[in-house]
Design an enzyme around this catalytic site. Structure first.
Site, PDB file in Angstrom:
ATOM      1  CE  LYS A  75      10.560  56.160  53.300  1.00 17.22           C
ATOM      2  NZ  LYS A  75      11.406  55.612  52.240  1.00 17.22           N
ATOM      3  CG  ASP A 111      11.204  56.761  48.422  1.00 20.69           C
ATOM      4  OD1 ASP A 111      11.902  57.796  48.461  1.00 20.69           O
ATOM      5  OD2 ASP A 111      10.944  56.076  49.429  1.00 20.69           O
TER       6      ASP A 111
HETATM    7  P1  NAP Z   1      14.613  47.031  53.806  1.00 28.25           P
HETATM    8  O1  NAP Z   1      13.154  47.267  53.736  1.00 28.25           O
HETATM    9  O2  NAP Z   1      15.250  46.615  55.084  1.00 28.25           O
HETATM   10  O3  NAP Z   1      14.958  45.932  52.663  1.00 28.25           O
HETATM   11  C1  NAP Z   1      16.243  45.425  52.480  1.00 28.25           C
HETATM   12  C2  NAP Z   1      16.187  44.177  51.595  1.00 28.25           C
HETATM   13  O4  NAP Z   1      17.534  43.713  51.420  1.00 28.25           O
HETATM   14  C3  NAP Z   1      15.388  43.019  52.194  1.00 28.25           C
HETATM   15  O5  NAP Z   1      14.711  42.352  51.167  1.00 28.25           O
HETATM   16  C4  NAP Z   1      16.484  42.115  52.780  1.00 28.25           C
HETATM   17  O6  NAP Z   1      16.166  40.757  52.759  1.00 28.25           O
HETATM   18  C5  NAP Z   1      17.607  42.329  51.771  1.00 28.25           C
HETATM   19  N1  NAP Z   1      18.908  42.045  52.366  1.00 28.25           N
HETATM   20  C6  NAP Z   1      19.488  42.684  53.427  1.00 28.25           C
HETATM   21  N2  NAP Z   1      20.695  42.145  53.677  1.00 28.25           N
HETATM   22  C7  NAP Z   1      20.868  41.121  52.783  1.00 28.25           C
HETATM   23  C8  NAP Z   1      21.897  40.180  52.549  1.00 28.25           C
HETATM   24  N3  NAP Z   1      23.013  40.175  53.275  1.00 28.25           N
HETATM   25  N4  NAP Z   1      21.721  39.279  51.552  1.00 28.25           N
HETATM   26  C9  NAP Z   1      20.599  39.277  50.790  1.00 28.25           C
HETATM   27  N5  NAP Z   1      19.584  40.152  50.972  1.00 28.25           N
HETATM   28  C10 NAP Z   1      19.721  41.062  51.945  1.00 28.25           C
HETATM   29  O7  NAP Z   1      15.421  48.328  53.352  1.00 28.25           O
HETATM   30  P2  NAP Z   1      14.971  49.416  52.254  1.00 28.25           P
HETATM   31  O8  NAP Z   1      14.256  50.516  52.920  1.00 28.25           O
HETATM   32  O9  NAP Z   1      14.314  48.676  51.151  1.00 28.25           O
HETATM   33  O10 NAP Z   1      16.383  50.012  51.796  1.00 28.25           O
HETATM   34  C11 NAP Z   1      17.285  49.210  51.086  1.00 28.25           C
HETATM   35  C12 NAP Z   1      18.458  50.026  50.567  1.00 28.25           C
HETATM   36  O11 NAP Z   1      18.000  51.021  49.668  1.00 28.25           O
HETATM   37  C13 NAP Z   1      19.247  50.758  51.656  1.00 28.25           C
HETATM   38  O12 NAP Z   1      20.614  50.668  51.320  1.00 28.25           O
HETATM   39  C14 NAP Z   1      18.769  52.176  51.527  1.00 28.25           C
HETATM   40  O13 NAP Z   1      19.753  53.123  51.932  1.00 28.25           O
HETATM   41  C15 NAP Z   1      18.519  52.283  50.036  1.00 28.25           C
HETATM   42  N6  NAP Z   1      17.522  53.315  49.714  1.00 28.25           N
HETATM   43  C16 NAP Z   1      17.936  54.384  48.982  1.00 28.25           C
HETATM   44  C17 NAP Z   1      17.034  55.373  48.663  1.00 28.25           C
HETATM   45  C18 NAP Z   1      17.501  56.566  47.860  1.00 28.25           C
HETATM   46  O14 NAP Z   1      16.794  57.578  47.838  1.00 28.25           O
HETATM   47  N7  NAP Z   1      18.610  56.463  47.162  1.00 28.25           N
HETATM   48  C19 NAP Z   1      15.696  55.261  49.072  1.00 28.25           C
HETATM   49  C20 NAP Z   1      15.298  54.139  49.803  1.00 28.25           C
HETATM   50  C21 NAP Z   1      16.238  53.175  50.120  1.00 28.25           C
HETATM   51  P3  NAP Z   1      15.237  40.082  53.911  1.00 28.25           P
HETATM   52  O15 NAP Z   1      13.883  40.698  53.726  1.00 28.25           O
HETATM   53  O16 NAP Z   1      15.285  38.640  53.591  1.00 28.25           O
HETATM   54  O17 NAP Z   1      15.868  40.453  55.201  1.00 28.25           O
END
Ligand code: NAP
Length: 292
Positions: A75, A111
């Site tokens: 992405k 998104d």
């Molecule tokens: P990402 O870029 O890896 O970001 C995840 C975020 O969550 C980061 O800020 C991370 O913090 C934080 N995090 C992870 N584990 C944590 C914990 N145990 N405690 C506190 N903070 C935590 O992932 P993403 O692409 O943004 O996706 C995130 C979620 O959104 C996923 O579940 C994904 O499936 C969902 N999503 C859904 C859609 C949809 O269409 N419905 C679209 C996109 C994403 P750090 O940076 O400090 O590690």
């Protein structure tokens, strides 16, 4: 996966690139929509390793691929391989939808539109949004809420350095004007004024379904009018949304976002105002039923 057409040399090609890509739910959703529309088009999953991204784009151009989605890990990396991206994709820093024009490959981020679809009918001007997490999805949520003239957008993270970087990355963006960043310790003070609380962390995703990003007792601090939104779509509802429902709050899961980002991409590729969103939604539900 039954296709709506018997592919021929004239069949128009769409697809998704990822690494891995075999668990993507997009082919089922998109092919269901293409079949419903009776079009001679197919949407295929293409496993593309990061080192093959440039070659894949050249290959797609050579065989006349109309457009494609990009998912993890492409992405952000794909941006430097595109000829033009929208201002929105620049602000988010990620492209999930690409299409071919006379000028080459162009990209945007659907998104944001997907995230907004289930909430945009509400009045958000001057409201307060609290966003849990500061990763890629949080960026789409910030851009989306800024588009709706949200008055205050608080992003909550656990790593001060990443939070500072996050804040700086919006400095020159029209979407970053009302942005603030906070550590998790500040959450209890942020919750009472929240009109929207969004989980963009993976906390609560399968298989850790008994986890929630917010302690049960803190839910009591939320106002009665708050909307609680979890971007996670499996399980549904997550523990976080169950807690919200127990406190009588409006709860929205991530499935509509997933369907609507796909519908927005399909509208771009087909250059149509309307695509069969309900059919896409049913195809997604069917796929999620197989996973559950
Ligand atoms: P990402 O870029 O890896 O970001 C995840 C975020 O969550 C980061 O800020 C991370 O913090 C934080 N995090 C992870 N584990 C944590 C914990 N145990 N405690 C506190 N903070 C935590 O992932 P993403 O692409 O943004 O996706 C995130 C979620 O959104 C996923 O579940 C994904 O499936 C969902 N999503 C859904 C859609 C949809 O269409 N419905 C679209 C996109 C994403 P750090 O940076 O400090 O590690």
């Amino acid at each position: 996966m039954p296709l709506g057409v018997e592919p021929t040399g004239k069949t128009k090609l769409l697809g998704i690139i990822g690494h891995p890509v075999e668990h993507s739910l997009s082919p089922a959703m998109q092919n269901a929509a293409l079949a419903e529309l009776g079009l001679d088009w197919v949407y295929l999953p293409f496993p593309v390793a990061p080192e093959n991204l440039e070659a894949a784009l050249a290959g797609f151009a050579a065989i006349g691929v109309v457009g494609f989605n990009a998912t993890i890990p492409h992405k952000q990396a794909i941006i430097s391989h595109l000829d033009r991206i929208t201002e929105l994709a620049k602000a988010v820093g990620a492209v999930n939808t690409v299409w071919r024009t006379d000028r080459g490959w162009e990209g945007t981020n659907t998104d944001v539109e997907g995230f907004l679809a289930p909430i945009r009918h509400r009045p958000w001007k001057g409201s307060t949004a609290v966003i849990l997490g500061n990763g890629g999805a949080a960026r789409a949520v910030v851009a989306g809420m800024a588009q709706l003239d949200c008055g205050k957008i608080g992003v909550v993270g656990r790593d001060p350095e990443k939070l500072t970087q996050f804040q700086h990355s919006w400095a020159n963006s029209p979407y970053g004007a009302n942005l603030e960043t906070h550590l998790w310790e500040e959450l209890p003070e942020l919750l009472p004024s929240a009109d929207l609380l969004v989980n963009t962390t993976p906390i609560g995703m399968s298989p850790h379904v008994d986890r929630s990003p917010v302690e049960e007792t803190l839910m009591a601090k939320l106002s009665s009018e708050v909307v609680v939104y979890d971007l996670i779509y499996t399980p549904s509802p997550t523990k976080f949304l169950q807690q919200a429902q127990q406190w009588g709050k409006v709860a929205i899961d991530g499935s509509q976002m997933l369907v609507q980002q796909g519908a927005a991409a399909l509208r771009l590729w087909l250059q149509r105002d309307r695509v069969p969103v309900e059919v896409m939604s049913q195809a997604l539900e069917q796929q999620l039923g197989k996973i559950a």
